[in-house]
Design a protein around this motif. Structure first.
Motif, PDB file in Angstrom:
ATOM      1  N   ARG A 126      45.912  37.249  35.656  1.00  0.00           N
ATOM      2  CA  ARG A 126      45.115  38.284  36.289  1.00  0.00           C
ATOM      3  C   ARG A 126      44.360  39.093  35.231  1.00  0.00           C
ATOM      4  O   ARG A 126      44.720  39.085  34.048  1.00  0.00           O
ATOM      5  N   LYS A 131      36.279  46.988  37.992  1.00  0.00           N
ATOM      6  CA  LYS A 131      37.410  47.870  38.272  1.00  0.00           C
ATOM      7  C   LYS A 131      37.031  48.986  39.251  1.00  0.00           C
ATOM      8  O   LYS A 131      36.096  49.747  38.976  1.00  0.00           O
ATOM      9  N   PRO A 132      37.742  49.072  40.364  1.00  0.00           N
ATOM     10  CA  PRO A 132      37.492  50.196  41.277  1.00  0.00           C
ATOM     11  C   PRO A 132      38.286  51.400  40.794  1.00  0.00           C
ATOM     12  O   PRO A 132      39.497  51.467  40.976  1.00  0.00           O
ATOM     13  N   GLU A 164      39.277  40.605  40.696  1.00  0.00           N
ATOM     14  CA  GLU A 164      38.819  41.351  41.877  1.00  0.00           C
ATOM     15  C   GLU A 164      37.305  41.389  42.039  1.00  0.00           C
ATOM     16  O   GLU A 164      36.570  41.525  41.069  1.00  0.00           O
ATOM     17  N   GLN A 182      40.273  38.389  44.366  1.00  0.00           N
ATOM     18  CA  GLN A 182      41.102  39.503  44.843  1.00  0.00           C
ATOM     19  C   GLN A 182      40.235  40.521  45.582  1.00  0.00           C
ATOM     20  O   GLN A 182      39.163  40.881  45.108  1.00  0.00           O
ATOM     21  N   GLY A 184      40.727  44.300  46.735  1.00  0.00           N
ATOM     22  CA  GLY A 184      41.672  45.364  46.406  1.00  0.00           C
ATOM     23  C   GLY A 184      41.969  46.293  47.572  1.00  0.00           C
ATOM     24  O   GLY A 184      41.316  46.253  48.625  1.00  0.00           O
ATOM     25  N   ALA A 185      42.966  47.153  47.335  1.00  0.00           N
ATOM     26  CA  ALA A 185      43.426  48.085  48.365  1.00  0.00           C
ATOM     27  C   ALA A 185      42.286  48.960  48.892  1.00  0.00           C
ATOM     28  O   ALA A 185      42.202  49.251  50.082  1.00  0.00           O
ATOM     29  N   ARG A 186      41.408  49.373  47.982  1.00  0.00           N
ATOM     30  CA  ARG A 186      40.333  50.284  48.396  1.00  0.00           C
ATOM     31  C   ARG A 186      39.294  49.603  49.271  1.00  0.00           C
ATOM     32  O   ARG A 186      38.518  50.257  49.946  1.00  0.00           O
ATOM     33  N   LYS A 207      44.906  42.562  49.107  1.00  0.00           N
ATOM     34  CA  LYS A 207      45.862  43.660  48.960  1.00  0.00           C
ATOM     35  C   LYS A 207      45.914  44.471  50.253  1.00  0.00           C
ATOM     36  O   LYS A 207      44.911  44.598  50.969  1.00  0.00           O
ATOM     37  N   ARG A 237      51.132  46.167  47.948  1.00  0.00           N
ATOM     38  CA  ARG A 237      50.947  46.854  46.656  1.00  0.00           C
ATOM     39  C   ARG A 237      51.320  48.336  46.750  1.00  0.00           C
ATOM     40  O   ARG A 237      50.970  49.126  45.897  1.00  0.00           O
ATOM     41  N   HIS A 272      51.385  48.236  40.686  1.00  0.00           N
ATOM     42  CA  HIS A 272      50.706  49.307  41.418  1.00  0.00           C
ATOM     43  C   HIS A 272      51.644  49.936  42.446  1.00  0.00           C
ATOM     44  O   HIS A 272      51.472  51.089  42.824  1.00  0.00           O
ATOM     45  N   GLU A 298      51.351  43.527  35.986  1.00  0.00           N
ATOM     46  CA  GLU A 298      50.456  43.898  34.886  1.00  0.00           C
ATOM     47  C   GLU A 298      51.213  43.857  33.553  1.00  0.00           C
ATOM     48  O   GLU A 298      52.318  44.394  33.431  1.00  0.00           O
TER      49      GLU A 298
HETATM   50  C1  PEP Z   1      44.433  45.944  40.535  1.00  0.00           C
HETATM   51  O1  PEP Z   1      45.053  44.933  40.895  1.00  0.00           O
HETATM   52  O2  PEP Z   1      44.125  46.164  39.359  1.00  0.00           O
HETATM   53  C2  PEP Z   1      44.103  46.972  41.547  1.00  0.00           C
HETATM   54  C3  PEP Z   1      43.131  47.846  41.360  1.00  0.00           C
HETATM   55  O3  PEP Z   1      44.922  46.908  42.608  1.00  0.00           O
HETATM   56  P1  PEP Z   1      44.919  47.768  43.983  1.00  0.00           P
HETATM   57  O4  PEP Z   1      43.671  47.387  44.712  1.00  0.00           O
HETATM   58  O5  PEP Z   1      46.169  47.296  44.656  1.00  0.00           O
HETATM   59  O6  PEP Z   1      44.971  49.221  43.608  1.00  0.00           O
END
Ligand code: PEP
Ligand code: MN
Length: 342
Positions: A126, A131-132, A164, A182, A184-186, A207, A237, A272, A298
């Motif tokens: 990974r 990056k969010p 992601e 991926q 992500g959660a957001r 996620k 997560r 996370h 991670e």
């Molecule tokens: C990630 O996997 O780095 C991440 C940002 O995960 P999540 O969307 O679960 O916060």
């Protein structure tokens, strides 16, 4: 409605039912199982009348779908879905471990960490290129350059890449470079992005949203599958709760519930899910014990200098010990943990 074809139904008979569904203006989702094919129907605004299908050759059962979700449900497919990523099977007997840094930082570091986690037995790599971040002033990822570094790390380590996509634009790029996309959660309720992921040709690691209920989590997967991409790996997560001793509350109880009502594989993300290094190993053990198909972890070799999520990263040695523990645990829960063959 779910249309069940008999064990001896011919491909032509299944095709004819799919055609009839299309004639009615809906989308057929044929899903071959070990002994029979089920055909799910989406795109219908209300209940479907059974008459047009009742006497079609090969049809043995018409099941009204009672749940909110259709394609993710075990009513639609009884057997577990196994998502294939190269040589790695997610959702089969063997546990799967995905490991690597939160973000791709430099090529040297990415390759160094890739080799370390590969040597410890990780099955996939990974690293976020997009990056969010909560703050617009935090490191946003290397973007396309990060994807190129990941491709290089795959070449060197032999591990498939999970990374992601944060929007429609990055999804096209991630689809081109990664082995698993991926979400992500957001973005777990970014419905247009979920639909686009459903049209992608690569598997999706989805996620759970930060405050998603079980239904909302499964409906996010339904969005992806309704567009035709059935290769979805769910990932618990952690969700936001009143607890403040962790970054999120890793909701392990969702794992057996997902297994009960869905055929999709589910892994957990104890990094996370806790935000704390010392909790990652214990929560990884408990994740597989509760029935998760694997974990995503991670790992960073200098977490104090990491550009994101340093406090929750395992050191490579700690990760290697975690792998040893999971290898001891796997047979107890009747799972395997293969050493990756590269
Ligand atoms: C990630 O996997 O780095 C991440 C940002 O995960 P999540 O969307 O679960 O916060
Ligand atoms: Mn992270």
């Amino acid at each position: 409605m779910l249309i069940v074809m008999g064990a001896h139904a011919t491909p032509e008979q299944t095709e004819a039912v799919c055609k009839k569904i299309e004639e009615l203006g809906f989308k057929p989702h044929p899903m071959p199982g070990a002994s029979r094919t089920s055909i799910g129907i989406t795109g219908n605004p209300g209940p479907i009348v059974p008459e047009p299908f009742e006497n079609m050759p090969g049809v043995v059962e018409l099941i009204p779908v009672t749940r909110l979700y259709k394609l993710v449900s075990r009513e639609f497919k009884g057997e577990n879905t196994v998502v294939q990523v190269g040589n790695v099977s997610v959702g089969g007997k063997d546990l799967v471990v995905v490991a690597g840094p939160c973000a791709v930082e430099t090529e040297e570091r990415m390759i160094r960490i890739a080799e370390k986690v590969r040597d410890a037995g990780a099955h996939m790599l990974r690293g976020g290129a997009f990056k969010p971040r909560t703050s617009p002033y935090s490191f946003q990822g290397l973007g396309l350059e990060g994807l190129k570094i990941l491709a290089k790390a795959r070449e060197v380590s032999g591990l498939p890449i999970v990374t992601e996509a944060i929007d429609a634009e990055s999804l096209d790029l991630v689809e081109e470079y990664a082995d698993v996309i991926q979400i992500g959660a957001r973005n777990a309720q970014n419905f247009s992005l979920l639909k686009k992921a459903g049209r992608a040709k690569k598997p999706i690691l989805l996620k759970r949203g930060m405050s998603a209920t079980l239904d909302e989590f499964l409906l996010a997967a339904e969005y992806v599958m309704s567009e035709g991409n059935y290769n979805v790996i769910l990932c618990e997560r952690g969700v936001r709760t009143f607890a403040d001793h962790t970054r999120n509350t890793l909701d392990l109880s969702i794992v057996p519930e997902v297994k009960r009502i869905s055929h999709l594989p589910i892994i957990t993300d104890p990094s996370h899910g806790t935000g704390k290094r010392h909790m990652v190993t214990p929560l990884s053990r408990s994740s597989v014990a509760v029935g998760a198909d694997g974990v995503i972890i991670e790992v960073h070799d200098e977490p104090e200098h990491a550009l994101s999520d340093g406090p929750q990263a395992l050191l490579p040695d700690q990760f290697a010990r975690l792998m040893e523990e999971l290898r001891l645990l796997a047979p107890v829960i009747r799972r395997g943990l293969p050493l990756v063959a590269v």
